[in-house]
Design an enzyme around this catalytic site. Structure first.
Site, mmCIF file in Angstrom:
data_model
loop_
_atom_site.group_PDB
_atom_site.id
_atom_site.type_symbol
_atom_site.label_atom_id
_atom_site.label_comp_id
_atom_site.label_asym_id
_atom_site.label_seq_id
_atom_site.Cartn_x
_atom_site.Cartn_y
_atom_site.Cartn_z
ATOM 1 N N SER B 21 0.571 -1.211 0.187
ATOM 2 C CA SER B 21 0.099 -0.606 0.034
ATOM 3 C C SER B 21 0.968 1.629 -0.075
ATOM 4 C CB SER B 21 -0.795 0.149 1.014
ATOM 5 O OG SER B 21 -1.631 1.168 1.088
ATOM 6 N N GLY B 72 2.608 10.588 5.336
ATOM 7 C CA GLY B 72 0.446 11.166 6.474
ATOM 8 C C GLY B 72 -0.528 10.500 5.873
ATOM 9 N N CYS B 130 1.264 2.937 10.608
ATOM 10 C CA CYS B 130 1.404 3.832 9.981
ATOM 11 C C CYS B 130 2.413 5.105 11.400
ATOM 12 C CB CYS B 130 0.732 4.677 9.674
ATOM 13 S SG CYS B 130 0.943 6.141 8.416
ATOM 14 N N THR B 193 7.086 0.815 8.394
ATOM 15 C CA THR B 193 8.178 1.094 7.733
ATOM 16 C C THR B 193 8.840 1.412 9.171
ATOM 17 O OG1 THR B 193 7.028 3.321 7.415
ATOM 18 C CG2 THR B 193 7.772 2.716 5.798
HETATM 19 C C1 LIG Z 1 5.528 6.388 -0.286
HETATM 20 C C2 LIG Z 1 4.656 5.293 0.469
HETATM 21 C C3 LIG Z 1 4.160 5.242 0.952
HETATM 22 C C4 LIG Z 1 3.323 4.257 1.798
HETATM 23 N N1 LIG Z 1 2.189 4.423 2.124
HETATM 24 C C5 LIG Z 1 1.416 3.292 3.053
HETATM 25 C C6 LIG Z 1 0.210 3.138 3.702
HETATM 26 O O1 LIG Z 1 -0.740 4.442 3.065
HETATM 27 N N2 LIG Z 1 -0.063 2.724 4.558
HETATM 28 C C7 LIG Z 1 0.314 1.487 4.249
HETATM 29 O O2 LIG Z 1 0.109 0.375 5.027
HETATM 30 N N3 LIG Z 1 2.079 1.439 4.207
HETATM 31 C C8 LIG Z 1 2.131 2.203 3.645
HETATM 32 N N4 LIG Z 1 3.729 2.416 3.295
HETATM 33 C C9 LIG Z 1 4.761 1.020 3.577
HETATM 34 C C10 LIG Z 1 4.727 0.572 2.685
HETATM 35 O O3 LIG Z 1 3.682 -0.500 2.191
HETATM 36 C C11 LIG Z 1 5.914 -1.105 2.772
HETATM 37 O O4 LIG Z 1 4.829 -1.885 4.174
HETATM 38 C C12 LIG Z 1 6.936 -0.331 3.749
HETATM 39 O O5 LIG Z 1 7.351 0.191 2.136
HETATM 40 C C13 LIG Z 1 8.362 -1.720 3.755
HETATM 41 O O6 LIG Z 1 7.799 -2.425 2.398
HETATM 42 P P1 LIG Z 1 9.651 -1.838 0.982
HETATM 43 O O7 LIG Z 1 10.183 -1.479 1.757
HETATM 44 O O8 LIG Z 1 9.003 -2.915 -0.351
HETATM 45 O O9 LIG Z 1 8.468 -0.678 0.385
HETATM 46 C C14 LIG Z 1 4.154 3.077 2.146
HETATM 47 C C15 LIG Z 1 4.884 2.826 1.797
HETATM 48 C C16 LIG Z 1 6.052 4.705 1.191
HETATM 49 C C17 LIG Z 1 7.547 4.253 0.458
#
Ligand SMILES: Cc1cc2nc3c(=O)[nH]c(=O)nc-3n(C[C@H](O)[C@H](O)[C@H](O)COP(=O)(O)O)c2cc1C
Ligand SMILES: Cc1cc2nc3c(=O)[nH]c(=O)nc-3n(C[C@H](O)[C@H](O)[C@H](O)COP(=O)(O)OP(=O)(O)OC[C@H]3O[C@@H](n4cnc5c(N)ncnc54)[C@H](O)[C@@H]3O)c2cc1C
Ligand code: FES
Lengths: 259, 302
Positions: B21, B72, B130, B193
């Site tokens: 997401s 956010g 979040c 994150t």
């Molecule tokens: C720009 C951005 C926006 C994100 N928005 C959301 C969100 O709205 N809801 C959510 O559960 N995680 C959100 N995440 C977290 C990601 O879904 C994911 O859990 C996290 O980035 C770790 O995975 P990755 O290293 O493959 O990116 C966001 C991450 C990024 C980088």
């Protein structure tokens, strides 16, 4: 417009100045896709953990005969330095075309002023070229710190009228673009601007004072460039919008700048 | 060709690759690059009951092998999603999941209830993790009681597959996972994150508008892998693994650690076609190593 991920091959790398390079690249496999002036590419910079994300770089020119796209790059950090070290024959990966682009003249009666500062002149060359194709001669007003920072002068001159300002007076009129006598002597039907933010704000203020429609190209920090991450937002009259998809070109009336 | 199908608590995926997401928009942003129907599932942007403008710019800082963001939860709210976005994506022949966020348990419940009405959304991912919003979000995900209370409330209102997304910013992620399992979650996904910070040494100030942000990308992969392994050994429900996955090899490591499926996030920004490449690469790995099905490798690493 359909977006493409392409492996381009560099045909020429020209060092224009110690801090600027011109990259000319082609797609050996197919004709390059349609691109509009003001749009940009997301260029992948490989081989360094500190340049993890792609770098947004404007379309500087498109040469259909040689099937080339040009990028004008100012070296400001690791990513742009890595791009400047590429050599003819090297392959690099781009996503393009991205973003919206400047409004092209609707009729040959339009008198459009293209204002650029520093590396912000990049998208204006292609804008000028497309205007010429539509039978409209562009007027360029290009500003830089000094004579040696004025880039691609010959290419601009080939397309239309060109006026310069330099801060040290080594070329054109001395001062900032907004102090150039051209703005006192002539009126335009539209002004398109790309450059450092303080310069764009000053030009926007001028445009507003003479009631001339004005478009500016923003350079917000981007992660995806595709409208997916929402990192590049600008606060506009419609709230936070993505510069990578709704921009990078905005009419100044859409922005909340204090002008 | 190995059997790539997986089943997550009643959710049938044609392959174990989902999009994380906030990194894949509503899928439509990527249709020039991939056939969306070749992806196991698409988890769309974080959605809240009321529209949210998100945090001020700057929202992003690049870091070594990763990035920080503090978006956010900018989104136009669940009603806009239902009326404007759902009609555009409902007929895509893959699983479309909605990531649900909120400020209070009531917000989560109301938002989930509205999505429960959407025929073509087979599951939600509840974001109690979040790090970029002041109220709610991660606040619920960092205590066992907070996590359980939100999940219990949403479980009453939501009748399809309920996945709960966990925060890594806790002392024991397994305890939280157990708490949400007991509260009625059908599956857990992790990790969201990691809280981080970036400072501009020249300007002598913090880069992100709210000072801190969530770290994602390859930099977090070892942490995510460890947490997935721990949680998979602690709970009975399926685990979806994510955090820094950028290749089929990374994805296979998460499956071996105990994830039944994986999500790809930040890697979409570097290669918008990465999802289908990872699905193909998992298939190649299974064929090469003589496994019939992706299920045969889930959690086989001691
Ligand atoms: C720009 C951005 C926006 C994100 N928005 C959301 C969100 O709205 N809801 C959510 O559960 N995680 C959100 N995440 C977290 C990601 O879904 C994911 O859990 C996290 O980035 C770790 O995975 P990755 O290293 O493959 O990116 C966001 C991450 C990024 C980088
Ligand atoms: C739509 C768009 C079009 C652009 N077109 C061009 C172009 O045609 N030619 C060109 O040379 N540059 C262009 N830029 C700016 C270019 O993307 C940045 O200079 C580049 O990403 C910096 O990368 P780096 O690794 O060299 O520097 P970094 O190490 O990432 O940063 C060095 C310095 O540059 C600043 N910076 C980083 N990214 C940006 C950014 N996106 N905008 C402004 N400042 C930034 C940082 O704050 C830092 O102070 C454009 C930016 C956008 C958003
Ligand atoms: S850079 Fe990701 S939405 Fe604009």
């Amino acid at each position: 417009m359909k977006k493409h991920i392409l492996d381009l091959i560099l045909t020429r790398v020209a060092c224009l100045h110690e801090r600027y390079v011109l990259l000319q690249a082609t797609d050996p496999a197919a004709p390059l896709p349609e691109m509009m002036p003001g749009q940009f590419a997301q260029i992948r910079v490989d081989g360094n953990k500190d340049t993890f994300l792609r770098r947004p770089i404007s379309i500087h020119n498109v040469d259909r005969r040689s099937n080339e796209v040009w990028f004008l790059v100012q070296i400001v950090g690791e990513g742009t330095r890595a791009l400047s070290r590429l050599q003819a024959g090297d392959k690099f990966n781009v996503i393009l075309p991205l973003g919206n682009g400047f409004t092209l003249p609707a009729s040959s009666d339009e008198k459009v002023l293209l204002v650029g500062g520093g590396v912000g002149v990049a998208p204006l060359l292609y804008m000028g070229a497309r205007m010429r194709e539509l039978g409209v001669e562009p007027t360029f007003l290009l500003g830089a710190r000094s004579q040696s920072d004025l880039l691609q002068q010959k290419a601009f001159r080939a397309l239309g009228r060109v006026f310069f300002t330099t801060e040290d007076g080594t070329a054109g009129e001395r001062g900032f673009v907004t102090q150039h006598s051209l703005l006192q002597n002539e009126r335009f039907s539209r002004i398109c601007v790309c450059g450092p933010k303080p310069m764009m704000i000053a030009v926007a203020r001028y445009a507003k004072s003479v009631s001339t429609p004005c478009e500016v190209s923003l350079e917000n920090m981007m992660a995806c460039g595709l409208g997916a991450c929402l990192c590049c937002v600008e606060d506009t009259v419609e709230g936070n919008v993505c510069v990578c998809t709704e921009g990078p070109v905005f009419n100044i009336n859409q922005l909340k700048w204090q002008i | 060709m190995a059997d790539l199908r997986v089943d997550i608590a009643g959710l049938h995926l044609k392959n174990p690759v989902l999009t994380a997401s906030g990194t894949f928009g509503y899928g439509l942003e990527f249709q020039d690059f991939v056939n969306l129907e070749d992806i196991g599932g698409i988890i769309v942007k974080g959605t809240t009951l009321a529209p949210r403008q998100g945090n001020a710019y700057p929202r992003m800082a690049e870091t070594a092998s990763g990035m920080l963001n503090c978006v956010g939860l900018q989104n136009k709210g669940v009603d806009y999603f239902c009326s404007h976005i759902y009609p555009q994506i409902k007929d895509i022949q893959t699983n479309i999941l909605v990531n649900v966020s909120g400020n209070s348990p009531e917000d989560y419940v109301e938002c989930a209830a509205r999505i429960n009405e959407l025929e073509h959304i087979p599951a939600i991912e509840l974001n109690i993790s979040c790090p970029n919003v002041k109220h709610g979000g991660m606040a619920f995900g960092t205590t066992t009681q907070g996590a359980a209370s939100v999940v219990r409330a949403v479980r009453q209102a939501y009748h399809k597959t309920l996945i709960v997304k966990l925060s890594p910013n806790v002392t024991s992620i397994s305890d939280i996972a157990l708490a949400v399992q007991d509260a009625g979650a059908d599956a857990v996904s992790l990790i969201n994150t990691l809280m981080g910070m970036a400072i501009d040494a020249e300007k002598r100030r913090r880069i992100l508008s709210i000072g801190t942000g969530g770290l994602s990308g390859p930099a977090i992969k070892p942490v995510a892998l460890r947490m997935v392994y721990e949680v998979a050994h602690a709970v009975q429900i399926p685990v979806i693994g994510l955090g820094g996955i950028s290749s089929a090899k990374d994805a296979v490591e998460f499956l071996l650690a105990g994830a039944s499926a994986i999500e790809i996030g930040t890697a979409n920004f570097l290669d918008p076609a990465i999802t289908v490449k990872v699905a193909q690469g998992i298939n190649e790995y299974l064929d090469r190593c003589g496994f019939q099905s992706v299920k045969d490798i889930v959690g086989i690493v001691e």
